[in-house]
Design a protein around this motif. Structure first.
Motif, PDB file in Angstrom:
ATOM      1  N   LYS A 261      28.804  26.493 -56.228  1.00 19.00           N
ATOM      2  CA  LYS A 261      27.918  27.661 -56.263  1.00 19.00           C
ATOM      3  C   LYS A 261      27.379  27.968 -57.656  1.00 19.00           C
ATOM      4  O   LYS A 261      26.772  29.021 -57.866  1.00 19.00           O
ATOM      5  CB  LYS A 261      28.619  28.899 -55.688  1.00 19.00           C
ATOM      6  N   SER A 262      27.600  27.095 -58.610  1.00 17.10           N
ATOM      7  CA  SER A 262      27.042  27.301 -59.943  1.00 17.10           C
ATOM      8  C   SER A 262      25.615  26.774 -59.976  1.00 17.10           C
ATOM      9  O   SER A 262      25.159  26.084 -59.060  1.00 17.10           O
ATOM     10  CB  SER A 262      27.881  26.576 -60.992  1.00 17.10           C
ATOM     11  N   LEU A 263      24.880  27.111 -61.063  1.00 16.11           N
ATOM     12  CA  LEU A 263      23.527  26.581 -61.217  1.00 16.11           C
ATOM     13  C   LEU A 263      23.542  25.060 -61.254  1.00 16.11           C
ATOM     14  O   LEU A 263      22.667  24.403 -60.687  1.00 16.11           O
ATOM     15  CB  LEU A 263      22.901  27.119 -62.509  1.00 16.11           C
ATOM     16  N   SER A 265      25.627  23.074 -59.805  1.00 16.11           N
ATOM     17  CA  SER A 265      25.829  22.510 -58.466  1.00 16.11           C
ATOM     18  C   SER A 265      24.564  22.643 -57.625  1.00 16.11           C
ATOM     19  O   SER A 265      24.242  21.765 -56.819  1.00 16.11           O
ATOM     20  CB  SER A 265      27.009  23.200 -57.778  1.00 16.11           C
ATOM     21  N   GLN A 266      23.803  23.743 -57.810  1.00 11.49           N
ATOM     22  CA  GLN A 266      22.566  23.922 -57.039  1.00 11.49           C
ATOM     23  C   GLN A 266      21.560  22.817 -57.357  1.00 11.49           C
ATOM     24  O   GLN A 266      20.952  22.234 -56.452  1.00 11.49           O
ATOM     25  CB  GLN A 266      21.960  25.294 -57.351  1.00 11.49           C
ATOM     26  N   LEU A 267      21.388  22.547 -58.651  1.00 11.42           N
ATOM     27  CA  LEU A 267      20.422  21.516 -59.028  1.00 11.42           C
ATOM     28  C   LEU A 267      20.919  20.122 -58.656  1.00 11.42           C
ATOM     29  O   LEU A 267      20.146  19.271 -58.224  1.00 11.42           O
ATOM     30  CB  LEU A 267      20.141  21.596 -60.524  1.00 11.42           C
ATOM     31  N   ARG A 268      22.199  19.893 -58.816  1.00 12.59           N
ATOM     32  CA  ARG A 268      22.766  18.595 -58.425  1.00 12.59           C
ATOM     33  C   ARG A 268      22.551  18.357 -56.931  1.00 12.59           C
ATOM     34  O   ARG A 268      22.132  17.276 -56.510  1.00 12.59           O
ATOM     35  CB  ARG A 268      24.251  18.559 -58.774  1.00 12.59           C
ATOM     36  N   ASN A 269      22.817  19.392 -56.143  1.00 12.26           N
ATOM     37  CA  ASN A 269      22.642  19.256 -54.693  1.00 12.26           C
ATOM     38  C   ASN A 269      21.177  19.075 -54.323  1.00 12.26           C
ATOM     39  O   ASN A 269      20.855  18.366 -53.368  1.00 12.26           O
ATOM     40  CB  ASN A 269      23.222  20.473 -53.976  1.00 12.26           C
ATOM     41  N   THR A 270      20.287  19.738 -55.070  1.00 11.11           N
ATOM     42  CA  THR A 270      18.856  19.568 -54.810  1.00 11.11           C
ATOM     43  C   THR A 270      18.470  18.098 -54.959  1.00 11.11           C
ATOM     44  O   THR A 270      17.666  17.576 -54.187  1.00 11.11           O
ATOM     45  CB  THR A 270      18.026  20.429 -55.790  1.00 11.11           C
ATOM     46  N   PHE A 271      19.071  17.438 -55.941  1.00 10.95           N
ATOM     47  CA  PHE A 271      18.761  16.022 -56.165  1.00 10.95           C
ATOM     48  C   PHE A 271      19.437  15.133 -55.118  1.00 10.95           C
ATOM     49  O   PHE A 271      18.800  14.265 -54.523  1.00 10.95           O
ATOM     50  CB  PHE A 271      19.209  15.612 -57.568  1.00 10.95           C
ATOM     51  N   THR A 272      20.724  15.334 -54.910  1.00 14.53           N
ATOM     52  CA  THR A 272      21.456  14.435 -54.013  1.00 14.53           C
ATOM     53  C   THR A 272      21.030  14.599 -52.561  1.00 14.53           C
ATOM     54  O   THR A 272      21.081  13.638 -51.786  1.00 14.53           O
ATOM     55  CB  THR A 272      22.966  14.668 -54.122  1.00 14.53           C
ATOM     56  N   ASP A 273      20.601  15.804 -52.183  1.00 14.71           N
ATOM     57  CA  ASP A 273      20.220  16.060 -50.799  1.00 14.71           C
ATOM     58  C   ASP A 273      18.722  15.953 -50.558  1.00 14.71           C
ATOM     59  O   ASP A 273      18.251  16.245 -49.449  1.00 14.71           O
ATOM     60  CB  ASP A 273      20.688  17.460 -50.366  1.00 14.71           C
TER      61      ASP A 273
END
Length: 356
Positions: A261-263, A265-273
């Motif tokens: 739920k950190s910034l 993790s949000q950007l990482r998930n935006t890339f991986t997903d």
């Protein structure tokens, strides 16, 4: 026993011939050496780099332009950088005029180890592994391009660039810029020079914009990363590379563990997903642009005479084969081009080569 008279006397000979020189005998009957072949100075060569980070096979999208420049411009030495396991295939496809090298040569160069240091090198390894695992071939290409130019110097072009004006391109090969030079788009961006860890908003972190009125802001022209130039070992390229890795860590792509739920993790998930390659390219493209801006800002602080708005290349958009604003008609090869760079004499066309 009386001495025999001397066979000759130099003073007596000089009486008969005032021009007599006893050393003339050294030059008699000596043949003049045949003139050697006329040596012409080697033509000036400027390095031109293409970077391919991926396992896509050789095709027109990634080989046509390097081959055309290598065969058509004697003043360019064309290098093609790729994954080591792909080098044999590209060597066969590109021919002997293009010098194919593995990107491991760049990553293992002593100057890269010296400039980045052990900590950033470790993060760089993590970053490249992250990109490979998530099909981020084009995003990885950006950081590898900065390092390639830092080590070798020269021009970098995307593989889908087209030489539109041969004379202008030859001129730029013969007279390269004196400082790192990038594309200068007509729009401008407001850039936050703070370390990205200060940012609290996902969009601000992604775009490198201001968080509050007290932030230190710098306004520079918008840019893109499909053409650039740098002299060999120029300090600005190492600054850009260091910023790129630091900001990639802030994006959650490498380095410290990502907290849920950190910034990061949000950007990482935006890339991986990401469902489409373009989403990955847009997000990672922000990394590259921020890093270039950071390098330019630091160089401006150190060198008051450096003005990126003067040094960088202006880019005009193209529609229906004409440069917008000037009405200049381009060739059929650029009928579907998106952009025109007058100083370089090149256009950039459509193509999906960077997605493979």
């Amino acid at each position: 026993m009386p001495r025999s008279p001397k066979p000759f006397s130099i003073p007596n000979l000089r009486k008969d011939n005032p021009q007599f020189n006893p050393f003339d005998v050294l030059q008699r009957d000596v043949e003049e050496p045949e003139p050697g072949p006329e040596r012409k100075p080697a033509p000036h060569k400027t390095a031109l780099h293409f970077v391919w980070y991926g396992t896509g096979k050789p095709n027109d999208a990634n080989t046509k332009t390097p081959k055309a420049i290598a065969s058509g411009f004697a003043s360019a030495t064309v290098y093609f950088w790729c994954l080591p396991q792909m080098a044999p295939e590209f060597e066969r496809a590109l021919g002997k005029r293009v010098k194919v090298h593995g990107l491991d040569e760049v990553l293992e160069a002593p100057v890269v180890r010296k400039e980045l240091g052990a900590l950033l090198l470790d993060k760089l390894d993590q970053l490249l592994a992250f990109y490979l695992a998530n099909k981020g071939h084009a995003p990885a290409k950006d950081i590898l391009t900065f390092l390639t130019l830092g080590v070798n110097g020269g021009y970098f072009l995307d593989a889908n660039c087209v030489i539109e004006d041969r004379q202008q391109f030859e001129k730029m090969l013969a007279q390269p810029p004196k400082v790192p030079t990038f594309l200068k788009l007509e729009d401008s961006l407001t850039f936050n020079a703070k370390h990205p860890s200060f940012m609290k908003d996902e969009f601000a972190l992604q775009m490198g914009m201001e968080e509050d009125p007290t932030d230190e802001l710098t306004q520079l022209n918008g840019t893109d990363m499909w053409a650039m130039y740098a002299p060999s070992r120029h300090p600005m390229m190492w600054t850009i590379a260091r910023h790129y890795i630091t900001r990639a860590e802030a994006f959650g792509f490498c380095g410290a563990p990502v907290q849920p739920k950190s910034l990061r993790s949000q950007l990482r998930n935006t890339f991986t997903d990401a469902e489409f390659a373009q989403q990955k390219r847009t997000l990672a493209g922000a990394l590259g642009i921020q890093s270039i801006f950071s390098g330019m800002v630091e160089h401006m602080r150190r060198h008051a005479q450096y003005r990126p708005e003067d040094a960088n290349w202006k880019v005009d958009s193209v529609k229906n084969g004409q440069v917008e604003g000037s009405g200049r008609a381009l060739s059929l090869a650029s009928a579907k081009a998106d952009y025109w760079v007058e100083e370089l004499g090149i256009t950039k066309g459509h193509g999906d080569s960077w997605t493979k």
